[in-house]
Write an enzyme that holds these catalytic residues in place. Structure first.
Site, short mmCIF file in Angstrom:
data_model
loop_
_atom_site.label_atom_id
_atom_site.label_comp_id
_atom_site.label_asym_id
_atom_site.label_seq_id
_atom_site.Cartn_x
_atom_site.Cartn_y
_atom_site.Cartn_z
N HIS A 162 3.14 -5.40 -6.99
CA HIS A 162 1.95 -6.07 -6.53
C HIS A 162 1.53 -6.15 -5.40
CE1 HIS A 162 0.08 -9.59 -7.00
NE2 HIS A 162 0.87 -10.04 -5.67
N GLN B 241 1.37 2.76 1.47
CA GLN B 241 2.30 2.85 1.74
C GLN B 241 3.00 2.37 0.08
OE1 GLN B 241 2.87 3.12 4.66
NE2 GLN B 241 4.50 1.77 4.36
#
Ligand code: GAR
Length: 195
Positions: free
Chosen positions: A109, A173
């Site tokens: 998420h 990331q």
């Protein structure tokens, strides 16, 4: 060896990162990439990587989420996965589906949960004046974007960032975090990864 199925809805860049990571001494191997959108470009990328794919168009089932999930489940069960990874899968799953995979289903998420479950995470972080944003990998439970956190990666929010700027920085990331978490998880290690 752990069999890993990956659910996507779009470009599948996280899926590609996961697939590419599952080599060598990694305990996982990708056995299926499935999408709720037959046009998801990630399906082509999975095929190019030699992974079996399935597409179940949720629009064909109208509001009948159970029927959509039953068809999706048919493909997933045929691949007999040990672990199910949601990677940009944009359909909310019913509690019955989640229960079936509870304890072996992961999601990524694009926020530092518990902040900003749901959509528009980057704009919400910018609007709140946050100086840090990031992404979270967690086990999926029946509560949306909830469940035990298995890893987080942080990035700065820079002055003048648009939501797209921030999303791009976070996505870099994501591609590191999700493979790192899956590597541990497939080896039975649920110690959170912090990047
Ligand atoms: C990723 O940023 C992922 O975190 C997000 O969708 C993007 C998918 O990109 N997921 C969610 O918002 C889930 N609610 P990808 O298809 O290139 O991996």
């Amino acid at each position: 060896m752990k069999r890993v199925a990956i659910l996507i809805s779009g470009g599948g860049s996280n899926m590609v990162a996961l697939v590419n990571s599952m080599t060598g001494d990694h305990q996982g191997r990708a056995v299926l990439v499935a999408s709720n959108d037959p046009a998801a470009s990630g399906l082509v990328k999975a095929q190019a990587a030699g992974i079996a794919t399935a597409a179940v168009d949720h629009r064909a089932f109208g509001k009948d989420r159970a029927a959509f999930e039953a068809e999706l489940l048919r493909h997933i069960e045929a691949a007999a996965p040990d672990i199910l990874c949601l990677a940009g899968f944009m359909r909310v799953l019913t509690p019955a589906f989640v229960a079936r995979f509870e304890g072996r289903m992961l999601n990524i998420h694009p926020s530092l949960l518990p902040k900003y479950p749901g959509l528009h995470t980057h704009q919400r972080a910018i609007d709140a004046g946050d100086t840090q944003a990031g992404c979270t990998v967690h086990e999926v439970t029946a509560v949306l974007d909830d469940g035990p956190i298995l890893g987080q990666a942080r990035v700065p929010v820079l002055p003048g960032d648009s939501a797209d700027d921030l999303a791009a920085r976070v996505l870099v990331q994501e591609h590191k975090l999700y493979p790192a978490v899956l590597r541990r998880y497939a080896a039975g290690d649920r110690t959170p990864v912090l990047l």
